[in-house]
Design a protein around this motif. Sequence first.
Motif: not given
Length: 229
Positions: A118, A134, A142, A145, A194, A212, A214, A216
Amino acid sequence: MNIAQAIPLGDDPTLFESLFELIASDIVDKGFSICPYALPENLTSLLLQHITQLPEDNFKRAGIGRAKDHVINDFIRTDEICWITGNTEAGGAWINWAGLLQNYLNKRLFLGLFSFESHFSHYAKGDFYKKHKDAFKGEDNRVLSVVVYLNPNWSAEDGGELIIYPPKSAQSSIIDNGKITVTPNFGTIVVFLSEEFPHEVLPALRDRYAIAGWFRLNTSIANNIDPPR
């Protein structure tokens, strides 16, 4: 007061279970979740204080693409970012909270979320980020999000809205003319798949702060961990 005293952020997900369950249910039902003013206020305030006190040279112009494909493109985005680590009280508290959410979603939805990255984002007056995804199917790892907004007293006249474009088949009372508009209000949490949701940030008319991030998957090959960013 230490953030751990203000809002306990240990390993107990029951502290935020109702919020995490709402996010999980929304992801299953709609693929996205929007929770206004939902991040604990003390944590949101700590993050806002931290981001506004960061030295200007901690922020770098945001680009598009990854690794050798990373480029600066003023036509697509003009914001600046600062990656978050656990080396500060605010960064550690945020990463801890995100870890609780990650663990809950893995148990509830069996997503296999492996890691989290992030950054803080700062949009100065006039900054924007045009429509993009994204992640693309089969091309990235990803999965989810996450966006959190750090803007007290934001009004419609301040611009900077997040616009999400759901699939045409999506059904929701907040979809208007094929899009979802999110005002970047203090503590609002947005989570979405995402690969499924193109989105953009409209030009801000005053300084706009957000996080922001993500969640994963692990795409390790030959014991080499895929870099977090």
